[in-house]
Design a protein around this motif. Sequence first.
Motif, short mmCIF file in Angstrom:
data_model
loop_
_atom_site.label_atom_id
_atom_site.label_comp_id
_atom_site.label_asym_id
_atom_site.label_seq_id
_atom_site.Cartn_x
_atom_site.Cartn_y
_atom_site.Cartn_z
N VAL A 47 0.85 -1.21 0.00
CA VAL A 47 0.00 0.00 0.00
C VAL A 47 0.88 1.25 0.00
O VAL A 47 0.60 2.22 -0.72
CB VAL A 47 -0.96 -0.01 1.21
CG1 VAL A 47 -1.71 1.31 1.31
CG2 VAL A 47 -1.95 -1.16 1.09
N SER A 48 1.96 1.21 0.78
CA SER A 48 2.84 2.39 0.85
C SER A 48 3.48 2.68 -0.51
O SER A 48 3.61 3.84 -0.91
CB SER A 48 3.95 2.17 1.87
OG SER A 48 3.39 1.80 3.09
N ILE A 49 3.87 1.62 -1.23
CA ILE A 49 4.46 1.82 -2.56
C ILE A 49 3.43 2.45 -3.48
O ILE A 49 3.73 3.39 -4.23
CB ILE A 49 4.97 0.48 -3.12
CG1 ILE A 49 6.21 0.03 -2.34
CG2 ILE A 49 5.31 0.61 -4.60
CD1 ILE A 49 6.70 -1.35 -2.72
N LEU A 50 2.19 1.95 -3.38
CA LEU A 50 1.12 2.50 -4.21
C LEU A 50 0.90 3.98 -3.88
O LEU A 50 0.83 4.84 -4.77
CB LEU A 50 -0.16 1.70 -3.95
CG LEU A 50 -1.27 1.88 -4.97
CD1 LEU A 50 -0.82 1.30 -6.30
CD2 LEU A 50 -2.54 1.19 -4.50
N VAL A 51 0.84 4.29 -2.58
CA VAL A 51 0.62 5.68 -2.16
C VAL A 51 1.77 6.55 -2.67
O VAL A 51 1.56 7.64 -3.22
CB VAL A 51 0.49 5.77 -0.62
CG1 VAL A 51 0.55 7.22 -0.17
CG2 VAL A 51 -0.81 5.13 -0.17
N LEU A 52 3.00 6.06 -2.53
CA LEU A 52 4.15 6.86 -2.96
C LEU A 52 4.13 7.08 -4.47
O LEU A 52 4.50 8.16 -4.95
CB LEU A 52 5.46 6.17 -2.55
CG LEU A 52 5.90 6.43 -1.12
CD1 LEU A 52 7.07 5.55 -0.76
CD2 LEU A 52 6.27 7.90 -0.94
N THR A 53 3.69 6.06 -5.23
CA THR A 53 3.59 6.24 -6.68
C THR A 53 2.63 7.39 -6.99
O THR A 53 2.91 8.24 -7.84
CB THR A 53 3.08 4.95 -7.35
OG1 THR A 53 3.80 3.86 -6.83
CG2 THR A 53 3.25 5.02 -8.84
N TYR A 54 1.50 7.41 -6.29
CA TYR A 54 0.53 8.47 -6.54
C TYR A 54 1.01 9.82 -6.02
O TYR A 54 0.67 10.85 -6.59
CB TYR A 54 -0.84 8.10 -5.96
CG TYR A 54 -1.58 7.16 -6.88
CD1 TYR A 54 -2.34 7.65 -7.93
CD2 TYR A 54 -1.49 5.79 -6.74
CE1 TYR A 54 -2.99 6.80 -8.80
CE2 TYR A 54 -2.14 4.93 -7.59
CZ TYR A 54 -2.89 5.44 -8.62
OH TYR A 54 -3.53 4.61 -9.49
N ILE A 55 1.78 9.79 -4.95
CA ILE A 55 2.35 11.06 -4.48
C ILE A 55 3.26 11.63 -5.57
O ILE A 55 3.21 12.81 -5.90
CB ILE A 55 3.13 10.86 -3.16
CG1 ILE A 55 2.17 10.59 -2.01
CG2 ILE A 55 3.99 12.08 -2.85
CD1 ILE A 55 2.85 10.30 -0.69
N MET A 56 4.07 10.75 -6.17
CA MET A 56 4.97 11.22 -7.22
C MET A 56 4.17 11.73 -8.42
O MET A 56 4.47 12.79 -8.97
CB MET A 56 5.89 10.08 -7.65
CG MET A 56 6.81 10.50 -8.76
SD MET A 56 8.02 9.24 -9.13
CE MET A 56 8.87 10.02 -10.48
N LEU A 57 3.14 10.97 -8.80
CA LEU A 57 2.30 11.43 -9.92
C LEU A 57 1.63 12.75 -9.57
O LEU A 57 1.53 13.66 -10.41
CB LEU A 57 1.25 10.37 -10.25
CG LEU A 57 1.77 9.12 -10.96
CD1 LEU A 57 0.72 8.03 -10.98
CD2 LEU A 57 2.20 9.45 -12.39
N GLY A 58 1.17 12.85 -8.33
CA GLY A 58 0.52 14.08 -7.89
C GLY A 58 1.49 15.26 -7.96
O GLY A 58 1.15 16.33 -8.46
N TRP A 59 2.71 15.05 -7.52
CA TRP A 59 3.71 16.13 -7.57
C TRP A 59 4.04 16.49 -9.02
O TRP A 59 4.23 17.66 -9.35
CB TRP A 59 4.97 15.71 -6.82
CG TRP A 59 4.88 15.95 -5.33
CD1 TRP A 59 4.02 16.83 -4.72
CD2 TRP A 59 5.63 15.33 -4.30
NE1 TRP A 59 4.22 16.78 -3.36
CE2 TRP A 59 5.20 15.88 -3.07
CE3 TRP A 59 6.65 14.39 -4.28
CZ2 TRP A 59 5.74 15.50 -1.84
CZ3 TRP A 59 7.20 14.02 -3.05
CH2 TRP A 59 6.74 14.56 -1.84
N GLY A 60 4.08 15.48 -9.87
CA GLY A 60 4.34 15.75 -11.28
C GLY A 60 3.21 16.54 -11.91
O GLY A 60 3.45 17.53 -12.62
N LEU A 61 1.98 16.13 -11.63
CA LEU A 61 0.84 16.84 -12.22
C LEU A 61 0.70 18.22 -11.61
O LEU A 61 0.21 19.15 -12.25
CB LEU A 61 -0.45 16.03 -12.02
CG LEU A 61 -1.71 16.60 -12.67
CD1 LEU A 61 -1.54 16.66 -14.18
CD2 LEU A 61 -2.94 15.80 -12.34
N ASN A 62 1.16 18.35 -10.36
CA ASN A 62 1.10 19.65 -9.70
C ASN A 62 1.87 20.71 -10.47
O ASN A 62 1.53 21.89 -10.45
CB ASN A 62 1.66 19.51 -8.28
CG ASN A 62 1.02 20.49 -7.33
OD1 ASN A 62 0.15 21.25 -7.71
ND2 ASN A 62 1.46 20.46 -6.10
#
Lengths: 238, 445
Positions: free
Chosen positions: B126-141
Motif C-alpha cells: 500500500v505504501s508503494i502505491l501511495v508513494l507512486t501516486y504522491i509522485m504522480l501528484g507532484w508531477g501533475l502539480n
Amino acid sequence: MTVLAVRGVHTFYGNIEALKGVDLEVAAGEIVTLIGANGAGKSTLLMTICGQPAATRGQIVFDGDDITRQPTHEIVARGIAQSPEGRRIFPRMSVLENLMMGATTAPSQHFADDLDRVFTLFPILKERRQQRGGTLSGGEQQMLAIGRALMSRPRLLLLDEPSLGLAPMVVKQIFQTIREINRMEGVTIFLVEQNAYHALRLAHRGYVLVNGRVTMTGGGRDLLANAEIRAAYLEGGH
Amino acid sequence: MPGSAATGSASPIVATLKESAVAALVAAVLAVPLLGLQTVQEPGGLTLHTRWTWVGIAVGAVFLGRLLLNVAIAAISQRRAARQQRSATSLGQAVNRYAVSLTAAALLFAVALPFLPFTDRYVLDVSILVLTYIMLGWGLNIVVGLAGLLDLGYVAFYAVGAYSYALFAQNFDLGFWACLPLAGMLAAMFGLLLGFPVLRLRGDYLAIVTLGFGEMIRIILINWQSLTNGSNGITGIPRPTFFGLPFAASAPADTTTFHQFFDISFSPLQRIIFLYYVILVLALITNAFTLRIRRLPVGRAWEALREDETACRSLGINPTNTKLTAFSIGAMFAGFAGSFFATRQGFISPESFVFLESAIILAIVVLGGLGSQIGVVIAAIVLIGGPEIVRQLEEFRMLAFGGLMVLIMIWRPRGLLSYREPTIRLRPRDRRAAVASDAATKALP
C-alpha cells in the motif's frame, strides 16, 4: 527624436473596427496622453502597440524599427512596458514576486538597483513586499502595476487608466509619481486616461480619441483650456 | 429557511418555534390520513379505525426534530462566522509554520517504515502505491498547480513511461536504470507533442483536448498489436536489480543474488523494500525539483501564467515556451513513475491507464490544494490509503469514500492546504511581520 510612431493604424475585433486609422507620435522624454470616452478605442490602441491584437493595417514604429506584427514578448523585450487596464497584478504572488516577474526581460545584474528605485518611488511597496498582491488596496495595486512595469527598465512606459477606481487623493499621488518617473528617470510615458483633467495637466501633449479616430491634438494646457474639450470631458466632472 | 430563522434579529427563539410549529402542522396534515386512519378487515367488512396516538407521536417528533435542527444550525453558523477569518488559509499557514519539523518527521517515518514492527508485505504494498501516486501528484502539480493548465490526460504520460520501459527492456535488453531516463525523455517528448496543439486553449477546452489525448494513447496501445501486444499487455517485464544484483532465492549460474552478495538469508520482502526505497527516492527527487524550480524564473513564470496570461505577455514572457516546458517537465515525471510501475508489476496492459487514473491523480492535486506539495502527500494518503482503510466496509467502501471526498470539498473548498507560501523572502523576521500585517488587512471589513 521620435520614440513611438503610430501611422494609420486600423484594428479589428472580428468585424468591428475599433481603430479607424490612428496617427500619433511620442517623442523621447515626453509625457503624452490620450483621452477619450468609454469605448473610444484607447485601450485598444495600447494593446495594438503591444501586438495583441495586431494592427490590421498601418504601421507602428518603435525606435526606428517596425514592430507592427511582432509577437508581444518580443515587442516588450525592446523596451516597452505596459501597466495594463485593471492593473492585472498576480494576486496570489507576493509583491516581491510580482516585481521579479516585471524584471523578466531586464538583465539580472540591475535587479537590486531597480528594486531600490521602485521602492523609493513607492515606499508602501517596500513595507508590503512579502504580502500577496491580491491583499493590497486598489491604490497599492496600481503602484505595484506601475512598479512592475518599471522593473523591465523600459524606455517607453504605457499606462492604461492608472486612476481607474481610485480615491481622488490616491489619484493625485499616482500622477505625481508618474511625473517623477518622467523627470527623474527620463522614461517616456504614453498615458491613456478617462480622467482628462489630471491627464492633461500632467502631459506635455495630448490627443483626443473619438470612435477610433484622433479628432484633436495639442499641448496639454491648451487642450485643457479648449472649450470643446471642457464641454465634452471636463464639465460636471471636476 | 432555517438559517434565516437563526439569524432573524427580532427574536430568534420565537422564529424558531414558529418554524417548528409550521413543520409540525405539515406533519399533522400528512399524518392524519397516512398514520391516523387505518382500515381493518372485520367480519362485517372493512371498518375505519383511528390511531391518534401515532399522529401525536409523529407531530411531536417533527416539531422537536425541527427545533433541534434549527438550534444546531444556529450554533454551527455562529461558530463558522467566528472562524471564517481563519479557515483554509490558517490551516495552511499552521502547517507551513511547522513545515520544517513536519517534513522532517514525515521523512523520517517514510525512511524507517520498512523496519517498523507493524510493517508487513501488505503495508509495504500500500505504501508503494501511495508513494507512486504522491509522485504522480507532484508531477501533475507542476502542470495544474503551478502552470494552471488543466490536464485530464496525465495518465497518458504514465503509460508512455511504463510501455517504454517494458519495450526497451524486452527488445534491447536494457536494465531499469538505463531505461528510466529514456522513459522520462520519451514521456517529455509526448508532453511537447500534446503541448503544441493545445497552446491556444485555456480552461475547459484545454481539459477536453487533454482528455482526448489520454484516450488516444490508450487506444493506440490497444490497437498497435505488433508493438504492444494489444489488450493482452506485456508480461515478463524484468524486475529491478540492486545495481546488477537480482532479488531471487537462487540465481542462475555466474550471477550473484542480492542476499548472497550481502551474505544474508533470502526473503521475498527484500525486493519489496528495495522497490519502496526506489519510489521514495524518485518521489523526493520530483519534490526537490519542483521546490527548486519554483524559485527560478521559469517556475515563477509558470505561476504568473496561471494567475494572468495577458499580464504575462505584457511583461515579455513567451507563453508558448513557458507552457511547453510545464507540459513536458510534468510529463517527464509521469514517465519516471510509469517505468517504476512497469518494473514493480512485471505486467502492464492498457487497462492500467484508463481515464479514472487521470481523474484520481487530478483529484489528489485538487484535494491537496492546487500548488501545495504537502497537500498532495496528505491527499494521496487519503485517496489511495483511504479505500484500503475502509476495506472492511466491503460493498459500501466506494460509498464511504465518495462521501469522504464530498465532505472534504465542503469543509475545504479550495483544497486541504490552500495557502501558498511565497517562494522568496528576505529575512525570517520580516515574514512574521508580513503575516501579521496580512492578517490585519484581512481582518478589516
